[in-house]
Write an enzyme that holds these catalytic residues in place. Structure first.
Site, mmCIF file in Angstrom:
data_model
loop_
_atom_site.group_PDB
_atom_site.id
_atom_site.type_symbol
_atom_site.label_atom_id
_atom_site.label_comp_id
_atom_site.label_asym_id
_atom_site.label_seq_id
_atom_site.Cartn_x
_atom_site.Cartn_y
_atom_site.Cartn_z
ATOM 1 N N LYS A 82 11.438 -16.605 19.791
ATOM 2 C CA LYS A 82 10.841 -15.500 19.046
ATOM 3 C C LYS A 82 9.742 -16.046 18.138
ATOM 4 O O LYS A 82 9.906 -17.107 17.531
ATOM 5 C CB LYS A 82 11.929 -14.803 18.232
ATOM 6 N N SER A 155 13.967 -6.226 16.589
ATOM 7 C CA SER A 155 12.665 -6.857 16.583
ATOM 8 C C SER A 155 12.595 -8.023 17.543
ATOM 9 O O SER A 155 11.551 -8.648 17.688
ATOM 10 C CB SER A 155 12.327 -7.330 15.165
ATOM 11 N N SER A 179 19.027 -6.991 15.285
ATOM 12 C CA SER A 179 17.828 -7.258 16.079
ATOM 13 C C SER A 179 17.995 -8.267 17.211
ATOM 14 O O SER A 179 17.043 -8.517 17.938
ATOM 15 C CB SER A 179 16.682 -7.709 15.172
#
Length: 447
Positions: A82, A155, A179
């Site tokens: 990420k 996210s 998330s």
């Protein structure tokens, strides 16, 4: 094994092919990069693809394995990070305009551990801006491999989409209110929010330092366990015998729970019972206060992180991100303290329940992937995180696994929660449940 099947093989199967020299890490990495080039215009899962570094790491892995140097199950396995996880010499943007040219001088602690395990890093995945739940217009929303007109989730949606579409074999996500688990549920994956503090967050850009967790997303709980081992530098193999295990069933129905979600959750519970597990209904008092408490902790902490930028560069944020950060400045200190007090109370309530049962079960999300990511502070955002957010407050390990598909072919997740520092037991339960539900193990068909 055909090339499409290869991209959805388990990490253990890929490792066996490497060690028998039936497959080369360089060959597989090149194939993953080609797949990213072909599919990511549809998915929007990556912000930065690190092709040269990935091929260099793959060649090193191949040379090591041929020389008898074996760094473990992740050696030569293509993974993704990420884009709030710092990578030395490679930009880490947090999907923001403010950090669009930010190139860290060093790797995050978890990246150093993955490198020591021999993993091959394909690139940095798309995310909501600063993990606040809203995509910045510069980057846009990540699309779901099962239905590209829908979101992959915020996210950590880029990480989830990349794994679900076979662009990589596992990925790192972060979780402050769900998330990791929400995108994993929407994309049909296993996603673990580990025990708070288990994964070192040094070099991971914070959203809310007392709620943030980093963890793995993978196509199975077994693969997620291998990824967790690499991220922590520890190995704790575990297996679960379902017969005799006691499960507490909570929040199986309620506001907004779609009928197919409820039906698939019930079918998974019935499969556990048929395997010899005991099921008991469980209720946690005052759980309805968790969403407000989460926001009253998260928003002030996020505002403190962004105080300088929000004062000096407000126009560079997406409008909704800016509004959410400004909300944090308006929350009184007493409200924040009371939320922290409630947090301790909630943790005691969950630990009391976990003295009576081995694990808690609930649907992960009340619904399947929507078209757009709900606002963090909106009504749908509260409903989306209703079952995930409490476990950021408590810090307990929480895993989502895929338990099937609704009438439109969209994945549905079930959440497993266990006591602190029993992450591998949680993953072992997830693996045992996945073994009962082979129909859930399908993969999206992307042209």
């Amino acid at each position: 094994m055909s090339e499409p099947a290869l991209h959805f093989a388990s990490i253990a199967d890929i490792g066996a092919l490497y060690r028998s020299r039936a497959l080369s890490p360089v060959e597989l990495t090149r194939s993953c990069l080609e797949r990213i080039a072909a599919l990511d215009t549809t998915l929007n899962a990556f912000i930065t693809v690190t092709a040269e570094q990935a091929l260099r790491q793959a060649r090193q892995a191949e040379d090591d394995l041929h020389a008898g140097v074996d760094r473990g199950p992740l050696h030569g396995i293509p993974v993704a990070l990420k884009d709030l996880v710092e990578t030395a010499g490679i930009r880490t943007t947090c999907a923001s305009r403010i950090l669009r040219d930010h190139v860290p001088p060093r790797d995050a602690a978890l990246v150093r551990r993955l490198s020591a395990a021999g993993a091959v890093t394909l690139g940095k995945t798309n995310m909501s801006e600063f993990a606040m739940g809203v995509p910045h217009p510069d980057h846009g929303q990540t699309n779901n491999p099962w239905a590209p007109a829908r979101t992959a989730g915020a996210s950590s949606g880029g990480s989830a989409a990349a794994v679900a579409a076979g662009l990589c074999f596992a990925a790192v996500g972060t979780d402050t209110g769900g998330s990791i688990r929400i995108p994993a549920s929407y994309c049909g994956l296993a996603g673990l929010k580990p025990t708070y503090g288990l994964v070192d967050l040094t070099g991971v850009f914070p959203l809310s330092w007392s709620l943030d967790h980093a963890g793995p997303l993978a196509r199975s709980s077994a693969d997620a366990a291998l990824m967790l081992d690499a991220m922590t530098g520890q190995r704790h193999p575990a297996s679960a015998q379902l017969r005799g295990l006691r499960f507490g069933v909570m929040q199986a129905s309620g506001p907004g729970v779609e009928p197919d979600v409820s039906a698939l959750f019930a079918a998974a519970c019935q499969a556990l019972q048929a395997a010899g597990a005991e099921l008991h209904d469980v209720e946690v008092p005052e759980l309805e206060l968790a969403d407000a408490a989460l926001l009253n902790v998260l928003l002030p902490e996020a505002s403190a992180v962004h105080a300088r930028w929000i004062a000096e560069r407000p126009a560079e944020y997406a409008a909704v991100t800016r509004q959410q950060l400004q909300l944090g400045f308006a929350i009184p200190a007493v409200t924040h303290v009371r939320a922290q007090q409630y947090r301790r109370h909630l943790t005691r309530q969950f630990l009391t329940q976990l003295e009576r049962v081995d694990a808690l079960l609930s649907p992960t999300v009340a619904f399947v992937a929507p078209e757009r990511d709900p606002d963090l502070t909106g009504t749908q955002g509260a409903l989306e995180g209703l079952r995930t957010g409490p476990h950021n407050l408590t810090g307990l390990p929480a895993l989502t696994v895929n338990v099937g598909f609704d009438a439109d072919g969209l994945p549905v997740g079930l959440q497993v929660v266990t006591p602190p520092m029993t992450d591998h037991r949680c993953l072992a339960i997830g693996a045992a449940l996945e073994g009962l539900l082979p129909h859930a193990r399908r993969h999206p068909s992307l042209a």
